[in-house]
Design an enzyme around this catalytic site. Structure first.
Site, mmCIF file in Angstrom:
data_model
loop_
_atom_site.group_PDB
_atom_site.id
_atom_site.type_symbol
_atom_site.label_atom_id
_atom_site.label_comp_id
_atom_site.label_asym_id
_atom_site.label_seq_id
_atom_site.Cartn_x
_atom_site.Cartn_y
_atom_site.Cartn_z
ATOM 1 N N SER A 94 -16.385 -21.962 21.057
ATOM 2 C CA SER A 94 -17.557 -22.314 20.238
ATOM 3 C C SER A 94 -18.779 -22.328 21.144
ATOM 4 O O SER A 94 -19.113 -21.305 21.741
ATOM 5 C CB SER A 94 -17.336 -23.652 19.531
ATOM 6 O OG SER A 94 -18.415 -23.956 18.676
ATOM 7 N N THR A 95 -19.437 -23.471 21.304
ATOM 8 C CA THR A 95 -20.665 -23.556 22.084
ATOM 9 C C THR A 95 -20.450 -23.057 23.511
ATOM 10 O O THR A 95 -19.569 -23.536 24.211
ATOM 11 C CB THR A 95 -21.151 -25.015 22.129
ATOM 12 O OG1 THR A 95 -21.257 -25.510 20.802
ATOM 13 C CG2 THR A 95 -22.487 -25.122 22.833
ATOM 14 N N HIS A 154 -16.741 -19.463 16.824
ATOM 15 C CA HIS A 154 -17.491 -20.001 15.687
ATOM 16 C C HIS A 154 -18.805 -19.249 15.529
ATOM 17 O O HIS A 154 -19.744 -19.437 16.300
ATOM 18 C CB HIS A 154 -17.782 -21.490 15.897
ATOM 19 C CG HIS A 154 -16.568 -22.347 15.868
ATOM 20 N ND1 HIS A 154 -16.559 -23.643 16.344
ATOM 21 C CD2 HIS A 154 -15.308 -22.120 15.421
ATOM 22 C CE1 HIS A 154 -15.355 -24.166 16.183
ATOM 23 N NE2 HIS A 154 -14.578 -23.249 15.631
ATOM 24 N N MET A 183 -17.982 -27.438 21.159
ATOM 25 C CA MET A 183 -18.113 -28.800 20.653
ATOM 26 C C MET A 183 -17.087 -29.052 19.554
ATOM 27 O O MET A 183 -16.577 -28.116 18.940
ATOM 28 C CB MET A 183 -19.514 -29.041 20.118
ATOM 29 C CG MET A 183 -19.960 -28.089 19.037
ATOM 30 S SD MET A 183 -21.504 -28.577 18.258
ATOM 31 C CE MET A 183 -20.883 -29.557 16.905
ATOM 32 N N ASP A 217 -11.941 -28.546 17.020
ATOM 33 C CA ASP A 217 -11.218 -27.412 16.454
ATOM 34 C C ASP A 217 -10.303 -26.811 17.507
ATOM 35 O O ASP A 217 -10.700 -26.600 18.646
ATOM 36 C CB ASP A 217 -12.215 -26.354 15.961
ATOM 37 C CG ASP A 217 -11.539 -25.245 15.169
ATOM 38 O OD1 ASP A 217 -10.416 -25.459 14.665
ATOM 39 O OD2 ASP A 217 -12.142 -24.160 15.049
#
Length: 368
Positions: free
Chosen positions: A188-189, A215, A308, A311
């Protein structure tokens, strides 16, 4: 855009959290809305600016930890402002606020290449609650990470009578259990940069399929796949429903669909799902990991990279129960250690390594 102001708004504080957040947007409504959300979440002090030039002036006097930055603005646009902000404040964390068009997606990736760490797409009809959640949680996570790094750096320069101790070299464990038949990656991030470095270091000799969940919304994941192909030399593309997985190819979960894997006799195929988002995300890592536990059992090597939230943790637990191996990115090299940290906290991480060492682990496990 209507509602543009040329005044620099003074900082506002709710007296709670310790973060300093600068909201930059040429829309008066958008600035006020994002600032209000940050304040209501009690994250700290908020300042606003109407364009990139005003943001630079504000940063000269306001010690921002995190900047939310609209891309499309007059005077100085968001992606033009990114390198100038980082030249002034290299430690600051920039979250780009992007449109949903393909042109906006390309500008967003340009901003990420220039040093922004994450982005949030502006909401469509009925998406305001998800947009609010994404903004607030990104600011929270990046601000907390920024604070922990500042504390660590400050401690590192304190005088000490103890001699400096060199870090021991990272030891990459030997593969255990059955040889993996597939490599699965969740991020993600900070993911696009970590993915590029990881896949480039793995190299073209990988002889298993790679399934990847980052994501991102629709129209962004196809650009991600094209960028990864250019950066790594591997064949990377969005997965298509019903497509058979082949060794050496990287399949990126398309935006707004969960990407699952189903077994059909001796072969494995992609199944795209429109099931509800998980962790406010579609695609999500958890359903992909759960499907791999069913389709491959122990013959999965799963990696959870910077990101973050949590997940991937439940899906990693399902993989672990099936006998698979789960390696996660270490905290020091992660932009945000939410997703990898959640896997560690769940007690199912086989090993914790920086990106380059994760690539070595993959080469030991999945390269002919």
């Amino acid at each position: 855009m209507a509602g543009v102001t040329t005044e620099l708004a003074p900082p506002r504080s709710d007296g709670a959290g310790g973060l300093h957040v600068l909201v930059v947007d040429d829309s008066v409504f958008a600035r006020a809305m994002i600032a209000k959300w940050v304040e209501e979440a009690r994250l700290g002090t908020v300042a606003t600016a109407a364009d990139g030039e005003q943001a630079l002036k504000k940063l000269a006097v306001f010690p921002a930890d995190v900047v939310t930055l609209d891309l499309e603005m007059p005077v100085l646009s968001g992606y033009e402002a990114v390198p100038r902000i980082l030249a002034m404040r290299p430690d600051i964390r920039i979250v780009v606020v992007s449109g949903q068009s393909e042109a906006a997606a390309r500008k967003t990736f340009r901003a990420l290449d220039l040093g922004a760490v994450d982005f949030v797409s502006k909401p469509g009809p009925g998406d305001k609650d998800a947009f609010r959640h994404q903004i607030v949680e990104r600011v929270r996570a990046l601000g907390e990470r920024h604070g922990s790094r500042q504390a660590r750096d400050a401690a590192a320069v304190l005088p000490s009578s103890a001699p400096a101790v060199a870090k021991p070299p990272v030891r990459v464990p030997e593969p255990r259990g059955e040889r993996p038949a597939i490599l699965a990656i969740g991020a993600s991030t900070g993911g696009p940069d970590a993915l590029a470095r990881l896949l480039k270091a793995i190299g073209p000799r990988i002889n298993v399929p790679v399934v990847l969940c980052q994501h991102m919304p629709a129209k962004f994941t196809s650009i991600l796949a094209a960028n990864l192909t250019r950066q790594t030399g591997l064949e990377c593309r969005e997965g298509e429903d019903g497509e058979q997985l082949l060794p050496g190819r990287v399949y990126v979960a398309p935006g707004d669909r969960h990407m699952l894997v189903r077994r059909k006799g001796a072969t494995h195929h992609i199944h795209l799902s429109s099931d509800p988002p998980e962790h406010f995300c579609r695609p999500s890592v958890d359903p992909m990991f759960r499907s791999l536990a069913e389709a491959y059992g122990p013959r999965v090597l799963a990696l959870v990279l910077t990101g973050m939230g949590t997940d991937g943790a439940k899906g990693a637990a399902a993989l672990s129960a099936a006998g698979a191996s789960i390696a996660v990115q270490d905290e020091e090299s992660s932009v945000v250690w939410g997703m990898p940290g959640a896997v560690v906290k769940a007690g199912v991480a086989t090993t914790v390594l920086p990106v380059e060492a994760l690539a070595e682990l993959v080469r030991k496990s999945c390269v002919a």
